[in-house]
Enzyme design. Structure first.
Site, PDB file in Angstrom:
ATOM      1  N   HIS A  32      50.501  43.913  44.906  1.00  0.00           N
ATOM      2  CA  HIS A  32      49.198  43.247  44.787  1.00  0.00           C
ATOM      3  C   HIS A  32      49.255  42.133  43.741  1.00  0.00           C
ATOM      4  O   HIS A  32      48.826  40.994  44.009  1.00  0.00           O
ATOM      5  CB  HIS A  32      48.129  44.280  44.404  1.00  0.00           C
ATOM      6  CG  HIS A  32      46.763  43.697  44.215  1.00  0.00           C
ATOM      7  ND1 HIS A  32      45.791  43.751  45.191  1.00  0.00           N
ATOM      8  CD2 HIS A  32      46.197  43.035  43.165  1.00  0.00           C
ATOM      9  CE1 HIS A  32      44.691  43.150  44.751  1.00  0.00           C
ATOM     10  NE2 HIS A  32      44.917  42.709  43.518  1.00  0.00           N
ATOM     11  N   GLU A  33      49.778  42.438  42.567  1.00  0.00           N
ATOM     12  CA  GLU A  33      49.818  41.426  41.505  1.00  0.00           C
ATOM     13  C   GLU A  33      50.772  40.291  41.854  1.00  0.00           C
ATOM     14  O   GLU A  33      50.480  39.119  41.559  1.00  0.00           O
ATOM     15  CB  GLU A  33      50.215  42.073  40.173  1.00  0.00           C
ATOM     16  CG  GLU A  33      49.242  43.113  39.656  1.00  0.00           C
ATOM     17  CD  GLU A  33      47.833  42.576  39.468  1.00  0.00           C
ATOM     18  OE1 GLU A  33      47.669  41.357  39.258  1.00  0.00           O
ATOM     19  OE2 GLU A  33      46.883  43.376  39.542  1.00  0.00           O
TER      20      GLU A  33
ATOM     21  N   GLY B  30      28.730  31.852  20.707  1.00  0.00           N
ATOM     22  CA  GLY B  30      29.959  31.821  19.928  1.00  0.00           C
ATOM     23  C   GLY B  30      30.470  30.451  19.567  1.00  0.00           C
ATOM     24  O   GLY B  30      31.586  30.327  19.057  1.00  0.00           O
ATOM     25  N   THR B  31      29.688  29.397  19.809  1.00  0.00           N
ATOM     26  CA  THR B  31      30.167  28.044  19.523  1.00  0.00           C
ATOM     27  C   THR B  31      29.816  27.572  18.119  1.00  0.00           C
ATOM     28  O   THR B  31      30.198  26.463  17.743  1.00  0.00           O
ATOM     29  CB  THR B  31      29.601  27.056  20.555  1.00  0.00           C
ATOM     30  OG1 THR B  31      28.174  27.198  20.623  1.00  0.00           O
ATOM     31  CG2 THR B  31      30.195  27.314  21.927  1.00  0.00           C
TER      32      THR B  31
END
Length: 617
Positions: free
Chosen positions: A421-422, A201-202
């Site tokens: 958790h988050e 993708g570069t």
């Protein structure tokens, strides 16, 4: 212009050949089995009782011999007496009248066989045509390269942004193709091959097309996988045909995309002593590169994101003389790429190019193009007149975290578990000095299997990380599990991905980076996977390591993970009241952005530097 044989001349020639063979075979068969005699001889055969199954036509009378007559089975004579049929009963021979077919029916009967063969041939050729990319059976050895004549690539260097170093290297190729004599006045020769290396993708393919567009020369584009087929020798024939086409159109550019499909090191993936079709094709490519005459004006460009698996003979000087790295863009490169793609959409006044470039660290050119398009789609869904900065923020979340699941709502117990958790991740990240910014925390399910997410984005491009920074990242990864254990007394399955990532990072620290004080600065891992692919891989222990060393390595990894878990637990325990208050707000609102999160966590007790890590005995 050269007309392809199998397209214009092949089928008519094949039809005439089959028809001629059929007529010749019919004629020879008739000569072997049919005896043509005068009418008087035919009548004598009748008198002698040698004939049966007489067929009387308008002009010809024929019959079969009762027994083979000099190898002949049938006799034919021209009918002289029309009343001959009336005397058949006199000779005791049965007969029947037949209507003789005209020339058209005879022609159709002759052509029935060839047409059937031709239809079968055409059907099989079309099947192979579809499987082999359009060349057909007769043209299976031809190259499938797409040819873009002169400036028809439609791409110039101005269309490629964020890779200024790569463009500067390729500008020399353009100058050589435009004016070879001027650039060779000091004895310099044009490079035979240029290898474009970089993550996916570069813009490697786009750069190659831009070179052809700038130079104004024919551009032959083909994928490395298109050379290999099921028939032995086809790949080598296609390589020869491709280079012959390019030499005939010189000056020209040959571009081979995904070179690793063709140029993999010989011996990899093949049986011992084997010599497969791919290796034969690679050998032909090496021969063609050796036979390149720089004065011809043909340049070979190739692209790959797996340079470490290419055959060393392919990379030596004189074949691919120049290797150009096309890496992910930095902040200024992302700004330039965004400017190119954003010019195609209608932007709102609050659009901030610098801010979007700052929060897209690690995005490649294709990712940024997708981001602009995704933001435009977000604005279109809400029927807006222009794309705003908020649309870009939503687009980044969709790309990083996945699509929001509006119908995947959680129950209250699971929502509470996911919230803690988050926030375990978020609070440990806020408490540690060298972690990435927390931009958003959400308990809305996204993507595949993600019940919530904590969005962290780096504020600047980083190429190196210190040991303390890696330990902080380990602590953040295990912060979710630590929060579950602190609040609920036991962990859940939601931390599985966190554990896998943390274990891989800890093994990297021990095996590859030599960051364990007990083992010392020794690299125990085998050669890592390509850094250009971008796929995380668990480092593997080298076979040279002894069993005792392997046990020490496992102990060092466990010590790192245990220390990170303990550190995360201490941070959350010290800020337990803030954790509960923030969790209640998150459950009520389901999503907290950076501003709201900082307001709720004002006064958070920060963690200090990590203490010395002791291995478990």
């Amino acid at each position: 212009m050269k007309i392809p044989f199998d397209r214009w001349l092949g089928w008519p020639t094949l039809l005439l050949l089959l028809l001629g063979l059929w007529l010749l075979g019919s004629s020879l068969r008739d000569q072997r089995t049919v005896e043509a005699v005068p009418y008087s001889v035919f009548e004598q055969y009748l008198r002698d009782g040698q004939l049966t199954d007489v067929q009387v036509g308008d002009q010809v009378i024929s019959a079969r011999f009762t027994s083979p007559h000099d190898g002949k089975a049938t006799v034919v004579a021209e009918l002289v007496e029309p009343a001959m049929a009336e005397r058949m009963s006199h000779y005791g021979v049965s007969y029947r009248r037949v209507r003789e077919s005209n020339w058209l029916s005879q022609l159709l009967s002759w052509m029935a066989g060839p047409l059937l063969l031709l239809g079968f041939w055409y059907f099989m050729s079309r099947r192979i045509d579809g499987q082999q990319g359009g060349a057909g059976f007769l043209g299976i050895g031809r190259s499938h390269a797409k040819v873009y004549m002169e400036k028809s690539t439609g791409v110039r260097f101005d269309d490629v942004a964020g890779v200024d170093e790569a463009k500067a290297e390729l500008q020399e190729i353009v100058d050589f193709l435009r004016d070879p004599k001027a650039h060779g006045r000091l004895g310099a020769r044009m490079p035979k091959g240029v290898l474009l290396m970089g993550p996916t993708g570069t813009g490697k393919t786009l750069l190659a097309r831009a070179v052809a567009g700038e130079a104004g020369v024919p551009f032959f584009s083909i994928s490395g996988s298109e050379f290999i087929e099921m028939f032995v020798g086809v790949g080598a024939a296609r390589v020869r045909d491709l280079f012959e086409q390019a030499r005939a159109a010189a000056p020209a550019i040959i571009f081979i995309d995904e070179l690793d499909a063709l140029g993999k090191a010989r011996g990899m993936g093949a049986l011992v002593g084997g010599h497969d079709e791919r290796e034969q094709t690679l050998n032909q490519l090496l021969v063609e590169l050796d036979g390149f005459d720089p004065s011809v004006g043909v340049v070979l460009l190739a692209a790959t994101n797996r340079p470490e698996i290419l055959d060393p003979a392919l990379l030596r000087a004189g074949r691919f003389d120049r290797q150009v790295l096309v890496d992910r863009p930095d902040r200024s490169g992302r700004r330039a790429i965004l400017r190119v793609h954003a010019a195609k959409v209608r932007l709102a006044p609050d659009w901030d190019l610098d801010q979007v470039a700052a929060i897209t660290v690690g995005f490649a050119g294709a990712d940024l193009a997708n981001l602009v398009n995704e933001a435009a789609l977000v604005a279109t869904r809400r029927r807006a007149d222009a794309v705003t900065l908020a649309d870009f923020t939503i687009a980044i979340e969709r790309i990083v975290a996945g699509i929001e699941k509006k119908h995947g709502l959680l129950g209250e117990d699971e929502k509470r578990l996911v919230a803690y958790h988050e926030l375990g991740h978020a609070l440990t990240a806020l408490a540690l000095p060298s972690t990435d910014r927390v931009q958003k925390v959400s308990i809305v399910p996204h993507g595949i299997g993600a019940l919530g997410y904590t969005l962290q984005r780096p504020s600047e491009d980083r190429h190196l990380q210190r040991r303390t920074e890696l330990i902080d990242r380990l602590t953040v990864l295990l912060g979710g599990r630590a929060a579950e254990e602190l609040v609920f007394g036991e962990p859940s399955t939601g931390a599985a991905d966190d554990l896998a990532r943390a274990t891989g990072m800890a093994r990297d620290m021990v095996l590859r980076f030599g960051m364990d004080e007990g083992l010392g600065p020794v690299a125990y891992a085998d050669a890592p996977a390509s850094p250009l692919v971008g796929l995380p891989a668990m480092p593997t222990l080298s076979e040279r390591a002894s069993p005792a060393t392997a046990e020490r390595i496992d102990a060092a990894v466990q010590a790192l993970l245990g220390h990170a878990r303990q550190r995360a637990t201490e941070i959350l325990r010290d800020n337990r009241e803030m954790l509960d208050r923030t969790a209640a707000a998150l459950m009520a609102q389901e999503t907290l952005d950076e501003e709201a999160l900082l307001a709720l966590t004002a006064g958070l007790r920060a963690a200090g530097r990590p203490a010395a890590i002791r291995q478990v005995a």
